[in-house]
Design a protein around this motif. Structure first.
Motif, PDB file in Angstrom:
ATOM      1  N   LYS A 148      -7.481 -14.759  37.584  1.00  0.00           N
ATOM      2  CA  LYS A 148      -8.708 -15.127  36.868  1.00  0.00           C
ATOM      3  C   LYS A 148      -9.799 -14.087  37.084  1.00  0.00           C
ATOM      4  O   LYS A 148     -10.136 -13.750  38.222  1.00  0.00           O
ATOM      5  CB  LYS A 148      -9.208 -16.502  37.325  1.00  0.00           C
ATOM      6  N   ASP A 149     -10.308 -13.551  35.974  1.00  0.00           N
ATOM      7  CA  ASP A 149     -11.456 -12.627  35.978  1.00  0.00           C
ATOM      8  C   ASP A 149     -11.262 -11.464  36.947  1.00  0.00           C
ATOM      9  O   ASP A 149     -12.156 -11.108  37.722  1.00  0.00           O
ATOM     10  CB  ASP A 149     -12.757 -13.369  36.323  1.00  0.00           C
ATOM     11  N   LEU A 150     -10.079 -10.843  36.897  1.00  0.00           N
ATOM     12  CA  LEU A 150      -9.751  -9.769  37.836  1.00  0.00           C
ATOM     13  C   LEU A 150     -10.313  -8.435  37.355  1.00  0.00           C
ATOM     14  O   LEU A 150     -10.066  -8.006  36.226  1.00  0.00           O
ATOM     15  CB  LEU A 150      -8.230  -9.662  37.989  1.00  0.00           C
ATOM     16  N   ASN A 151     -11.072  -7.788  38.235  1.00  0.00           N
ATOM     17  CA  ASN A 151     -11.631  -6.467  37.965  1.00  0.00           C
ATOM     18  C   ASN A 151     -11.279  -5.542  39.130  1.00  0.00           C
ATOM     19  O   ASN A 151     -11.281  -5.970  40.288  1.00  0.00           O
ATOM     20  CB  ASN A 151     -13.152  -6.529  37.826  1.00  0.00           C
ATOM     21  N   ASN A 163     -10.048  -4.870  33.848  1.00  0.00           N
ATOM     22  CA  ASN A 163     -11.333  -5.363  33.357  1.00  0.00           C
ATOM     23  C   ASN A 163     -11.204  -6.804  32.871  1.00  0.00           C
ATOM     24  O   ASN A 163     -10.686  -7.067  31.786  1.00  0.00           O
ATOM     25  CB  ASN A 163     -11.837  -4.462  32.222  1.00  0.00           C
ATOM     26  N   ASN A 164     -11.626  -7.734  33.732  1.00  0.00           N
ATOM     27  CA  ASN A 164     -11.679  -9.152  33.376  1.00  0.00           C
ATOM     28  C   ASN A 164     -10.310  -9.702  32.943  1.00  0.00           C
ATOM     29  O   ASN A 164     -10.187 -10.396  31.941  1.00  0.00           O
ATOM     30  CB  ASN A 164     -12.711  -9.382  32.262  1.00  0.00           C
ATOM     31  N   SER A 166      -7.188 -12.135  32.993  1.00  0.00           N
ATOM     32  CA  SER A 166      -6.861 -13.523  33.337  1.00  0.00           C
ATOM     33  C   SER A 166      -5.543 -13.915  32.671  1.00  0.00           C
ATOM     34  O   SER A 166      -5.342 -13.643  31.491  1.00  0.00           O
ATOM     35  CB  SER A 166      -7.964 -14.489  32.867  1.00  0.00           C
ATOM     36  N   SER A 205     -12.530  -7.577  42.425  1.00  0.00           N
ATOM     37  CA  SER A 205     -13.201  -8.873  42.317  1.00  0.00           C
ATOM     38  C   SER A 205     -12.359  -9.796  41.438  1.00  0.00           C
ATOM     39  O   SER A 205     -11.421  -9.358  40.768  1.00  0.00           O
ATOM     40  CB  SER A 205     -14.609  -8.712  41.732  1.00  0.00           C
ATOM     41  N   GLY A 206     -12.722 -11.083  41.434  1.00  0.00           N
ATOM     42  CA  GLY A 206     -11.910 -12.066  40.740  1.00  0.00           C
ATOM     43  C   GLY A 206     -10.939 -12.707  41.714  1.00  0.00           C
ATOM     44  O   GLY A 206     -11.034 -12.507  42.934  1.00  0.00           O
ATOM     45  N   SER A 207      -9.989 -13.478  41.205  1.00  0.00           N
ATOM     46  CA  SER A 207      -9.074 -14.192  42.091  1.00  0.00           C
ATOM     47  C   SER A 207      -7.619 -14.027  41.665  1.00  0.00           C
ATOM     48  O   SER A 207      -7.311 -13.934  40.476  1.00  0.00           O
ATOM     49  CB  SER A 207      -9.423 -15.683  42.138  1.00  0.00           C
ATOM     50  N   LYS A 360      -7.748  -4.153  29.702  1.00  0.00           N
ATOM     51  CA  LYS A 360      -8.176  -5.444  29.164  1.00  0.00           C
ATOM     52  C   LYS A 360      -7.006  -6.153  28.489  1.00  0.00           C
ATOM     53  O   LYS A 360      -6.114  -5.512  27.933  1.00  0.00           O
ATOM     54  CB  LYS A 360      -9.298  -5.251  28.139  1.00  0.00           C
TER      55      LYS A 360
END
Length: 393
Positions: A148-151, A163-164, A166, A205-207, A360
């Protein structure tokens, strides 16, 4: 051995023949080796549940493996308190287990092994609805991977390689990741495996959740027993002098007992049909043989998730066909993610596919839907990467 290998087993035995020990001992062994493994045991009566719990406690003395008994007619609040200590094994009757789940105390998603002891008696006693509820696909078919929302950006780089991102991957699924060269596919696998950020630094960042656990809370030793990656070039993954040492290296670092190391070694040699390579030097092997040895070394760790980074890159057509058939076998026990340019392979063995470009997500879904999409046509059909070609012109 079937229980140890995670297969479904149906057993028939008379009372007093030792059937409880037959399923308890391999479960205790599996849980001792992997403290994250959770087991749910259902019995038709409180008396039988208590008997199973007593036998479990005798067999598991000093192993650091714990159980909780959840049965009707006993204080439910004490059972709730013990469940909150996160026991390895929960033993109970169907009605009480269902009640605890509906109270949001018992998390059925945690359990990877379920035992129905004397299931014929449970059906005769009218527990059909409760059993169907407790073992429904809703609870057993969980996500092996949740991103989720991995950067991510490499050290001293301002632009994001990922870039973001999921997506989710179900347990037992073969999931394809495609996209033009340099779009971030291999970097994504490195992040999933934990090599980013544990070994390769940068801004992440992200999970990422692997089998219900957040990567951030796991060491590489813990991750290595959940998820493993096979790199594009086996030479970058092999470092021992001979095949046996290569396969057993990771197991020895886990401080496993010798008999467990020998069991796993023999299993992977047989599974990949490379028993004849056991004492061979790595230097003597062909590219295809090296890939099988590298695969054997990660399968020996008994991970539930396998990552393949362009596995066909250095293989001839015959070896590619062998690899396809092997992955079809592996999916019976593993969740598989494949980064690959060979769309024929993706089309044949993958359940779903993720298309990414410039780090992306462009589209995710069933193979046919993605291959027919506008996004796929723009970045994957000849000319292979239309935007890249136009940029060069």
């Amino acid at each position: 051995p079937h229980i140890l290998n995670g297969r479904d087993v149906v057993g028939i035995a008379n009372t007093g023949t030792g059937k409880t020990a037959v399923f308890l001992i391999p479960i205790i062994n599996q849980t001792f080796l992997n403290k994250d493994h959770r087991v749910l045991i259902m019995a038709p009566t409180r008396e039988l549940a208590e008997q199973i719990d007593n036998e479990f406690r005798k067999f598991s003395i000093g192993l650091g493996v714990y159980s909780t008994l959840c049965i009707g007619g006993a204080n439910i609040f004490g059972q709730i308190q013990r469940l909150r200590r996160n026991p390895n094994i929960v033993i109970g009757t169907p009605g009480r287990l269902k009640d605890l789940h509906q109270r949001k105390i018992l998390d059925l998603y945690k359990f990877k092994t379920i035992v129905l002891d004397e299931v014929d008696r449970m059906l005769d006693m009218g527990f059909v609805v409760d059993i169907k509820y407790l073992i429904s696909n809703e609870f057993l078919m969980t996500n092996a991977i949740e991103v989720k929302d991995l950067n991510y950006s490499y050290p001293d780089e301002k632009s994001f390689v990922l870039n973001n991102i999921s997506f989710n991957v179900k347990e037992g699924e073969v999931y394809g990741i495609i996209g033009p060269s340099g779009c971030g596919k291999s970097t994504l696998l490195l992040a999933l495996s934990g090599l980013i950020p544990n070994s390769i630094k940068g801004d992440l960042s992200g999970s990422i959740n692997i089998l219900g656990r957040d990567n951030k809370g796991l060491s590489m030793a813990e991750l290595s027993q959940k998820i493993q990656i096979l790199f594009q070039s086996p030479d970058s993954q092999l470092f021992a002098l001979n095949v046996e040492d290569e396969i057993t290296f990771g197991l020895e670092n886990l401080n496993l007992p010798w008999f467990e190391i020998e069991r796993r070694l023999n299993n992977v040699l047989e599974e990949l049909e490379i028993e004849h390579l056991r004492n061979r030097s790595i230097e003597e092997l062909s590219s295809g043989q090296k890939q099988k040895v590298a695969l054997a070394s990660i399968l020996a760790m008994e991970p539930k998730v396998l990552l393949f980074d362009e596995p066909t890159a250095n293989l001839d057509q015959s070896s590619i066909r062998n690899l396809i058939e092997l992955i079809k076998i592996l999916k019976k026990k593993h969740t598989v993610l494949i980064v690959e340019h060979n769309v024929e392979l993706i089309n044949e063995i993958c359940d779903n596919v993720l298309l990414i470009d410039d780090g992306k997500v462009l589209i995710e879904g069933k193979i046919d839907d993605v291959f027919k999409s506008k996004e796929y046509s723009e970045v994957m059909l000849p000319p292979h990467n239309l935007k890249e070609v136009i940029g060069k012109i």
